[in-house]
Design a protein around this motif. Sequence first.
Motif, PDB file in Angstrom:
ATOM      1  N   GLY A 109       0.805  -1.222   0.000  1.00  0.00           N
ATOM      2  CA  GLY A 109       0.000   0.000   0.000  1.00  0.00           C
ATOM      3  C   GLY A 109       0.831   1.262   0.000  1.00  0.00           C
ATOM      4  N   GLY A 110       2.095   1.151  -0.404  1.00  0.00           N
ATOM      5  CA  GLY A 110       3.000   2.305  -0.432  1.00  0.00           C
ATOM      6  C   GLY A 110       4.394   1.879  -0.054  1.00  0.00           C
ATOM      7  N   LYS A 111       5.242   2.854   0.250  1.00  0.00           N
ATOM      8  CA  LYS A 111       6.601   2.564   0.712  1.00  0.00           C
ATOM      9  C   LYS A 111       7.002   3.608   1.732  1.00  0.00           C
ATOM     10  N   ILE A 112       7.937   3.257   2.586  1.00  0.00           N
ATOM     11  CA  ILE A 112       8.367   4.157   3.647  1.00  0.00           C
ATOM     12  C   ILE A 112       8.961   5.417   3.038  1.00  0.00           C
ATOM     13  N   SER A 113       8.435   6.563   3.453  1.00  0.00           N
ATOM     14  CA  SER A 113       8.898   7.849   2.929  1.00  0.00           C
ATOM     15  C   SER A 113       8.703   8.925   3.988  1.00  0.00           C
ATOM     16  N   PRO A 114       9.683   9.101   4.861  1.00  0.00           N
ATOM     17  CA  PRO A 114       9.550  10.090   5.942  1.00  0.00           C
ATOM     18  C   PRO A 114       9.204  11.488   5.443  1.00  0.00           C
ATOM     19  N   ILE A 115       9.750  11.868   4.283  1.00  0.00           N
ATOM     20  CA  ILE A 115       9.496  13.210   3.764  1.00  0.00           C
ATOM     21  C   ILE A 115       8.024  13.409   3.412  1.00  0.00           C
ATOM     22  N   ASP A 116       7.340  12.281   3.101  1.00  0.00           N
ATOM     23  CA  ASP A 116       5.907  12.342   2.804  1.00  0.00           C
ATOM     24  C   ASP A 116       5.062  11.953   4.007  1.00  0.00           C
ATOM     25  N   GLY A 117       5.714  11.720   5.131  1.00  0.00           N
ATOM     26  CA  GLY A 117       4.994  11.362   6.342  1.00  0.00           C
ATOM     27  C   GLY A 117       4.488   9.939   6.375  1.00  0.00           C
ATOM     28  N   VAL A 118       5.116   9.056   5.576  1.00  0.00           N
ATOM     29  CA  VAL A 118       4.687   7.652   5.540  1.00  0.00           C
ATOM     30  C   VAL A 118       5.698   6.798   6.293  1.00  0.00           C
ATOM     31  N   GLY A 119       5.257   6.214   7.409  1.00  0.00           N
ATOM     32  CA  GLY A 119       6.117   5.353   8.206  1.00  0.00           C
ATOM     33  C   GLY A 119       5.693   3.899   8.084  1.00  0.00           C
ATOM     34  N   PRO A 120       6.446   2.985   8.695  1.00  0.00           N
ATOM     35  CA  PRO A 120       6.142   1.551   8.619  1.00  0.00           C
ATOM     36  C   PRO A 120       4.741   1.196   9.110  1.00  0.00           C
ATOM     37  N   SER A 121       4.260   1.901  10.133  1.00  0.00           N
ATOM     38  CA  SER A 121       2.954   1.579  10.705  1.00  0.00           C
ATOM     39  C   SER A 121       1.799   1.878   9.756  1.00  0.00           C
ATOM     40  N   GLN A 122       2.057   2.683   8.735  1.00  0.00           N
ATOM     41  CA  GLN A 122       1.007   3.041   7.785  1.00  0.00           C
ATOM     42  C   GLN A 122       0.950   2.091   6.583  1.00  0.00           C
ATOM     43  N   LEU A 123       1.857   1.128   6.574  1.00  0.00           N
ATOM     44  CA  LEU A 123       1.896   0.154   5.492  1.00  0.00           C
ATOM     45  C   LEU A 123       1.487  -1.226   6.007  1.00  0.00           C
ATOM     46  N   ASN A 124       1.202  -2.138   5.091  1.00  0.00           N
ATOM     47  CA  ASN A 124       0.790  -3.503   5.458  1.00  0.00           C
ATOM     48  C   ASN A 124       2.014  -4.380   5.712  1.00  0.00           C
ATOM     49  N   ILE A 125       2.804  -3.998   6.711  1.00  0.00           N
ATOM     50  CA  ILE A 125       4.033  -4.725   7.021  1.00  0.00           C
ATOM     51  C   ILE A 125       3.807  -5.759   8.118  1.00  0.00           C
ATOM     52  N   ILE A 126       3.046  -5.405   9.132  1.00  0.00           N
ATOM     53  CA  ILE A 126       2.825  -6.317  10.260  1.00  0.00           C
ATOM     54  C   ILE A 126       2.201  -7.623   9.784  1.00  0.00           C
ATOM     55  N   SER A 127       1.217  -7.542   8.882  1.00  0.00           N
ATOM     56  CA  SER A 127       0.564  -8.757   8.398  1.00  0.00           C
ATOM     57  C   SER A 127       1.527  -9.625   7.598  1.00  0.00           C
ATOM     58  N   LEU A 128       2.505  -9.002   6.921  1.00  0.00           N
ATOM     59  CA  LEU A 128       3.518  -9.765   6.197  1.00  0.00           C
ATOM     60  C   LEU A 128       4.427 -10.500   7.175  1.00  0.00           C
ATOM     61  N   VAL A 129       4.867  -9.819   8.211  1.00  0.00           N
ATOM     62  CA  VAL A 129       5.721 -10.439   9.230  1.00  0.00           C
ATOM     63  C   VAL A 129       4.982 -11.580   9.915  1.00  0.00           C
ATOM     64  N   ASP A 130       3.690 -11.396  10.153  1.00  0.00           N
ATOM     65  CA  ASP A 130       2.879 -12.451  10.776  1.00  0.00           C
ATOM     66  C   ASP A 130       2.852 -13.708   9.906  1.00  0.00           C
ATOM     67  N   LYS A 131       2.784 -13.531   8.584  1.00  0.00           N
ATOM     68  CA  LYS A 131       2.800 -14.680   7.669  1.00  0.00           C
ATOM     69  C   LYS A 131       4.109 -15.445   7.796  1.00  0.00           C
ATOM     70  N   VAL A 132       5.202 -14.700   7.896  1.00  0.00           N
ATOM     71  CA  VAL A 132       6.516 -15.330   8.025  1.00  0.00           C
ATOM     72  C   VAL A 132       6.602 -16.082   9.351  1.00  0.00           C
ATOM     73  N   ARG A 133       6.128 -15.472  10.408  1.00  0.00           N
ATOM     74  CA  ARG A 133       6.153 -16.091  11.735  1.00  0.00           C
ATOM     75  C   ARG A 133       5.338 -17.379  11.766  1.00  0.00           C
ATOM     76  N   ALA A 134       4.281 -17.429  10.962  1.00  0.00           N
ATOM     77  CA  ALA A 134       3.414 -18.613  10.945  1.00  0.00           C
ATOM     78  C   ALA A 134       4.138 -19.830  10.381  1.00  0.00           C
ATOM     79  N   GLY A 135       5.252 -19.617   9.668  1.00  0.00           N
ATOM     80  CA  GLY A 135       6.093 -20.722   9.211  1.00  0.00           C
ATOM     81  C   GLY A 135       5.696 -21.366   7.902  1.00  0.00           C
ATOM     82  N   SER A 136       4.769 -20.752   7.161  1.00  0.00           N
ATOM     83  CA  SER A 136       4.316 -21.362   5.916  1.00  0.00           C
ATOM     84  C   SER A 136       4.965 -20.734   4.677  1.00  0.00           C
ATOM     85  N   ILE A 137       5.882 -19.782   4.890  1.00  0.00           N
ATOM     86  CA  ILE A 137       6.517 -19.070   3.783  1.00  0.00           C
ATOM     87  C   ILE A 137       7.963 -19.544   3.624  1.00  0.00           C
TER      88      ILE A 137
END
Length: 206
Positions: A109-137
């Motif tokens: 849903g975007g990329k990290i860009s501090p100059i545009d006010g976009v941080g990691p929390s505003q992107l779909n990163i947590i759900s990606l990490v959760d997939k990795v943690r689940a062990g199926s990737i």
Amino acid sequence: MEFSSKLLEKAVNEMSQLPGIGKRTALRLVLHLLKQPKEQTLFLSEALTTMRKEVKFCDSCHNISDVEICEICSNSNRNHQIICVVEDIRDVMAIENTGQFRGIYHVLGGKISPIDGVGPSQLNIISLVDKVRAGSISEIIFALSSTMEGDTTNFYIYKQIQDYAIITSTIARGISVGDELEYADEITLGRSILHRVPFENTFKSN
């Protein structure tokens, strides 16, 4: 710009809010619509209204979809152990057009860009990490644009998942530095997917 009609002026002002559309282009588009049969304009209006009301985002990959789980994620013939991480739906479409990738996607849903006010929390990163943690990737392919923001986002995600037993790779640099993925030709993009390289190689040599 002077208008003979307030209704025309309002339509032009709304049309000019679209990216890459100035007032003159907006006026040309609106006048074109006025020349068309009323039904055609109504079809366009209804299509936009229905899309805005009913469009969904896939619960799994965050791609735009008509249903809760998109056609790619629900396709049993795809390799669900390989995830290609992209910025938005345009990149999914670009890669799909190559016919070279049979895994699934994860749309940030975007990329990290501090100059545009976009941080990691505003992107779909947590759900990606959760997939990795689940062990199926088994593999994460970073397919963000070759820009500073894209590289920053890739590295941030890599740091979140580096302790897990998965392969991390990135598309080969057949895509010019600074280019957006959606503008790459299909042959170059397809080869970049096929000849992807270990992600660690992209920063250890710097």
